[in-house]
Design an enzyme around this catalytic site. Structure first.
Site, PDB file in Angstrom:
ATOM      1  N   ILE A  14      -2.881  -2.775   3.485  1.00  0.00           N
ATOM      2  CA  ILE A  14      -2.543  -3.611   2.330  1.00  0.00           C
ATOM      3  C   ILE A  14      -1.394  -2.981   1.537  1.00  0.00           C
ATOM      4  CG2 ILE A  14      -3.495  -4.555   0.171  1.00  0.00           C
ATOM      5  CD1 ILE A  14      -6.291  -4.517   1.587  1.00  0.00           C
ATOM      6  N   TYR A 162     -18.784   4.356  -1.910  1.00  0.00           N
ATOM      7  CA  TYR A 162     -17.436   3.793  -2.075  1.00  0.00           C
ATOM      8  C   TYR A 162     -17.443   2.782  -3.231  1.00  0.00           C
ATOM      9  CZ  TYR A 162     -13.746   0.367  -0.788  1.00  0.00           C
ATOM     10  OH  TYR A 162     -12.690  -0.521  -0.801  1.00  0.00           O
TER      11      TYR A 162
END
Ligand SMILES: NC(=O)c1ccc[n+]([C@@H]2O[C@H](COP(=O)([O-])OP(=O)(O)OC[C@H]3O[C@@H](n4cnc5c(N)ncnc54)[C@H](OP(=O)(O)O)[C@@H]3O)[C@@H](O)[C@H]2O)c1
Length: 292
Positions: A14, A162
């Site tokens: 990304i 995460y």
């Protein structure tokens, strides 16, 4: 004045798509990553589409707070900065420590972008109107909301840890937006939704990254996740590009840009002042602005 941008983890996934979007909008982009080879390829791609303001690569392992400090020193010495996109993120199937002896998920997803941002604030204020974009994730929904220590209680599950590190970073994003009100530096979070990248291809295939409770419905979760991450990184980058450059956000700050590249409601936990205070104390303790 030359408009400049830094995109961390900007050499693939990304990040490189974000960097290309910023370059196409007239910013001279620095992409940061570990591999010089990937860096060179990324710069070539960016310059092929937007050669007017040549991009460059700077090497840094953003799992290391020392490397973050060195990177910040170098960028800050160059003068005003217009856009900082903290795009770095990582999920690990097995618990591991960073070179600083800090649990790696928290180090990479929160402490590194926190420290880089704090150290670059003077350059961003010199570059105002300027923007900070922190890349967030829907994984914050599975996060334990306890931040009195680096590691949450209970076992290690990469996806949940995460999500918790991303929650810490989203909380910091909103807190920082309040702190910077009136300075000309706006702060946004951008949720890319999902994309098939190194990160998702590498870790989401391992059921150990979710808690046993969630593992029971793992095939269902995976299918849902795979549908969500089946798109290309170029589409997932739209939220960051919008947050970093769109004129409609000119007088706004402290908002989350969703995968459709428009503002979305903020998770309530991220706006909780007790969580914000705990994250602030933990960040200041683990990543002091001056190295000790
Ligand atoms: N993909 C998704 O579905 C998804 C969903 C929600 C949120 N996100 C978030 O979006 C952001 C980008 O994700 P992505 O999927 O594009 O990740 P990715 O494919 O793993 O990103 C690859 C990029 O990260 C760099 N990188 C990895 N570790 C690094 C480190 N320690 N120091 C410096 N650079 C490092 C790589 O360069 P080197 O290998 O050369 O270092 C490369 O440029 C992350 O913050 C992630 O959490 C992703």
């Amino acid at each position: 004045m030359k408009r400049t941008a830094v995109v961390t983890a900007g050499t693939a996934g990304i990040g490189v798509e974000t960097a290309m979007g910023l370059a196409a909008r007239g910013l001279a982009v620095t992409v940061v990553g570990r591999s010089a080879e990937r860096g060179a390829r990324a710069v070539e791609r960016i310059n092929a589409t937007a050669p007017e303001h040549p991009a460059r690569f700077l090497a840094a392992d953003l799992a290391s707070l020392g490397a973050v400090r060195a990177l910040a020193d170098r960028i800050a010495a160059e003068g005003p900065l217009t856009v900082l996109v903290n795009n770095v993120g990582a999920m690990f199937p097995d618990r591991q420590d960073s070179v600083d002896g800090i649990e790696a998920t928290f180090a990479v997803n929160h402490l590194s972008p926190y420290l880089l941002t704090e150290l670059l604030l003077p350059a961003l204020q010199d570059g105002a109107p300027s923007r900070i974009v922190n890349v967030t994730s829907g994984a914050i929904g599975v996060a334990k909301r306890v931040f009195d220590a680096v590691e949450p209680p209970g076992g290690y599950y990469g996806f949940h840890w995460y999500g918790r590190a991303k929650l810490a970073n989203l909380t910091y994003t909103l807190d920082l937006a309040d702190r910077l009100e009136g300075t000309g530096v706006s702060v946004f979070a951008a949720d890319p939704g999902g994309a098939a990248t190194d990160m998702t291809n590498g870790t989401m295939t391992d059921p150990r990254i979710v808690s046993p409770g969630l593992r029971v419905i793992w095939p269902l979760v995976r299918r849902k996740f795979e549908r969500a991450t089946s798109g290309p990184a170029s589409v997932a980058a739209k939220s960051s590009i919008f947050a970093a450059t769109d004129d409609t956000l000119a007088d706004r700050s402290g908002i989350v840009i969703g995968p459709q590249a428009r503002p979305v409601p903020t998770a309530r936990s991220a706006a909780d002042p007790r969580i914000a205070a705990a994250v602030r104390h933990l960040s200041e303790r683990l990543a002091p602005l001056t190295a000790t």
